[in-house]
Every structure is written in C-alpha cells, then in structure tokens.
Design a protein around this motif. Sequence first.
Motif, short mmCIF file in Angstrom:
data_model
loop_
_atom_site.label_atom_id
_atom_site.label_comp_id
_atom_site.label_asym_id
_atom_site.label_seq_id
_atom_site.Cartn_x
_atom_site.Cartn_y
_atom_site.Cartn_z
N THR A 174 0.85 -1.18 0.00
CA THR A 174 0.00 0.00 0.00
C THR A 174 0.89 1.23 0.00
O THR A 174 1.90 1.29 0.71
CB THR A 174 -0.94 0.03 1.22
N LEU A 175 0.52 2.18 -0.82
CA LEU A 175 1.23 3.46 -0.90
C LEU A 175 0.22 4.58 -0.77
O LEU A 175 -0.92 4.46 -1.24
CB LEU A 175 1.94 3.61 -2.25
N CYS A 176 0.62 5.67 -0.16
CA CYS A 176 -0.26 6.84 -0.15
C CYS A 176 -0.48 7.27 -1.61
O CYS A 176 0.31 6.92 -2.49
CB CYS A 176 0.35 7.97 0.68
N VAL A 177 -1.55 7.99 -1.85
CA VAL A 177 -1.88 8.34 -3.23
C VAL A 177 -0.78 9.17 -3.88
O VAL A 177 -0.53 9.02 -5.09
CB VAL A 177 -3.25 9.06 -3.32
N ALA A 178 -0.09 10.00 -3.12
CA ALA A 178 0.99 10.81 -3.69
C ALA A 178 2.18 9.94 -4.10
O ALA A 178 2.71 10.10 -5.21
CB ALA A 178 1.43 11.88 -2.70
N CYS A 179 2.58 9.01 -3.23
CA CYS A 179 3.70 8.11 -3.57
C CYS A 179 3.31 7.21 -4.74
O CYS A 179 4.14 6.95 -5.63
CB CYS A 179 4.10 7.27 -2.36
N HIS A 180 2.07 6.74 -4.76
CA HIS A 180 1.63 5.88 -5.87
C HIS A 180 1.67 6.65 -7.18
O HIS A 180 2.09 6.12 -8.21
CB HIS A 180 0.23 5.33 -5.59
N ALA A 181 1.25 7.92 -7.16
CA ALA A 181 1.31 8.74 -8.36
C ALA A 181 2.76 8.92 -8.82
O ALA A 181 3.05 8.85 -10.03
CB ALA A 181 0.66 10.10 -8.11
N ASP A 182 3.68 9.12 -7.87
CA ASP A 182 5.10 9.27 -8.21
C ASP A 182 5.66 7.99 -8.84
O ASP A 182 6.35 8.04 -9.86
CB ASP A 182 5.93 9.62 -6.97
N VAL A 183 5.36 6.84 -8.22
CA VAL A 183 5.85 5.55 -8.73
C VAL A 183 5.28 5.30 -10.13
O VAL A 183 6.01 4.89 -11.04
CB VAL A 183 5.47 4.40 -7.76
N THR A 184 4.01 5.56 -10.30
CA THR A 184 3.37 5.35 -11.60
C THR A 184 3.99 6.24 -12.67
O THR A 184 4.23 5.80 -13.80
CB THR A 184 1.85 5.59 -11.50
N LYS A 185 4.28 7.48 -12.32
CA LYS A 185 4.90 8.41 -13.27
C LYS A 185 6.28 7.91 -13.70
O LYS A 185 6.62 7.91 -14.89
CB LYS A 185 5.01 9.81 -12.65
N ILE A 186 7.07 7.45 -12.74
CA ILE A 186 8.41 6.92 -13.06
C ILE A 186 8.30 5.70 -13.95
O ILE A 186 9.02 5.56 -14.94
CB ILE A 186 9.18 6.61 -11.76
N GLN A 187 7.37 4.79 -13.63
CA GLN A 187 7.21 3.58 -14.43
C GLN A 187 6.74 3.92 -15.84
O GLN A 187 7.17 3.29 -16.81
CB GLN A 187 6.22 2.62 -13.76
N THR A 188 5.87 4.91 -15.97
CA THR A 188 5.41 5.33 -17.30
C THR A 188 6.58 5.86 -18.12
O THR A 188 6.70 5.56 -19.31
CB THR A 188 4.31 6.40 -17.16
N GLN A 189 7.45 6.63 -17.49
CA GLN A 189 8.63 7.15 -18.19
C GLN A 189 9.57 6.01 -18.59
O GLN A 189 10.13 6.02 -19.70
CB GLN A 189 9.36 8.16 -17.31
N GLU A 190 9.75 5.02 -17.69
CA GLU A 190 10.61 3.87 -18.00
C GLU A 190 10.05 3.08 -19.18
O GLU A 190 10.79 2.67 -20.07
CB GLU A 190 10.74 2.96 -16.78
N ARG A 191 8.75 2.86 -19.19
CA ARG A 191 8.12 2.11 -20.29
C ARG A 191 8.26 2.85 -21.61
O ARG A 191 8.53 2.25 -22.64
CB ARG A 191 6.65 1.86 -19.99
N ALA A 192 8.09 4.17 -21.58
CA ALA A 192 8.23 4.96 -22.80
C ALA A 192 9.67 4.91 -23.31
O ALA A 192 9.91 4.78 -24.52
CB ALA A 192 7.80 6.41 -22.54
N ALA A 193 10.64 4.99 -22.40
CA ALA A 193 12.05 4.92 -22.79
C ALA A 193 12.37 3.54 -23.38
O ALA A 193 13.09 3.44 -24.38
CB ALA A 193 12.96 5.21 -21.60
N GLU A 194 11.84 2.50 -22.78
CA GLU A 194 12.06 1.14 -23.29
C GLU A 194 11.44 0.98 -24.67
O GLU A 194 12.04 0.40 -25.57
CB GLU A 194 11.47 0.10 -22.32
#
Length: 140
Positions: free
Chosen positions: A82-102
């Motif tokens: 479980t992550l607070c909504v702010a941390c979850h948004a941060d993690v999701t943003k980073i993963q989205t950037q990683e997927r786009a780079a890949e």
Amino acid sequence: MCGVDCRTLVAQLHSIRHGSKAWRERRLALITQCFPKLVQRNYKAYLDRLVAQAVEGNAWHADHIVPVYQGGGLCELENLRTLCVACHADVTKIQTQERAAEKRRVTAGMRDIRTFLTPSQPSQPSPPPPPQGQQQQQQQ
C-alpha cells in the motif's frame, strides 16, 4: 516511501464531520500537518477528493511491487503493497517514463510500417490491359 499512516489520517478526518463549521478548512489543516507531501507536491485532485470524502481509497492505493508490465500482474499478496496516493502517483509516473524509454529503445532503428505502404521510388504507370479480344488470343 513517505511513511504516512493513511488509516489513522482517515480516522482523524472522520472526526471532523462533513458539514460541520469550517469542516473543509479543518480537514485541510489536518492533511497539511499529517500529509504534507500531498499539499506540497500539488496533487490537487487527490487532495480535494480526500477532503470531500475521507475514505481510505482516497488516501492510499494498492501497488504492485514488481510492475504488471514487468510480469508482476498476478495480484498475489506477496507482490502488493500500500502506498499513499501521492507516492503511488510518483511511482506510476516513473514507471510510465521507463516504459516509454524502453519502447523508444526497442523501436529505434525499426522502420515505421507506413514506409512499407508508400513506394520508395516513383512508380511507372502500369500499361493499360489489352482489349478483351487480345486477352483471349494470348491465353490460347
């Protein structure tokens, strides 16, 4: 991650009854004190939802430790946190950037399918088909 106790925060927000005198301001002050990341990082939509509806789903989200796109989509408890909504948004943003780079890395050097659909050199006009009578003579 940030370590905010979302369950306690929601319980404290519940103690400030919706509709009571200055309830919005009081809830916002409590969130600002207990959950500064949500206010400082300008997560306005999350903040507004939590102030209006003090429920756990507006304070925290379930997150896959191994992201779904990396094979972690089986939803087993061992892969959830479980992550607070702010941390979850941060993690999701980073993963989205990683997927786009890949995706950019994988597709680098690949030709766009549209290039296969357009001729690379100007094509010569096709000769007109022979008249009907000549086709029959050529086939015999």
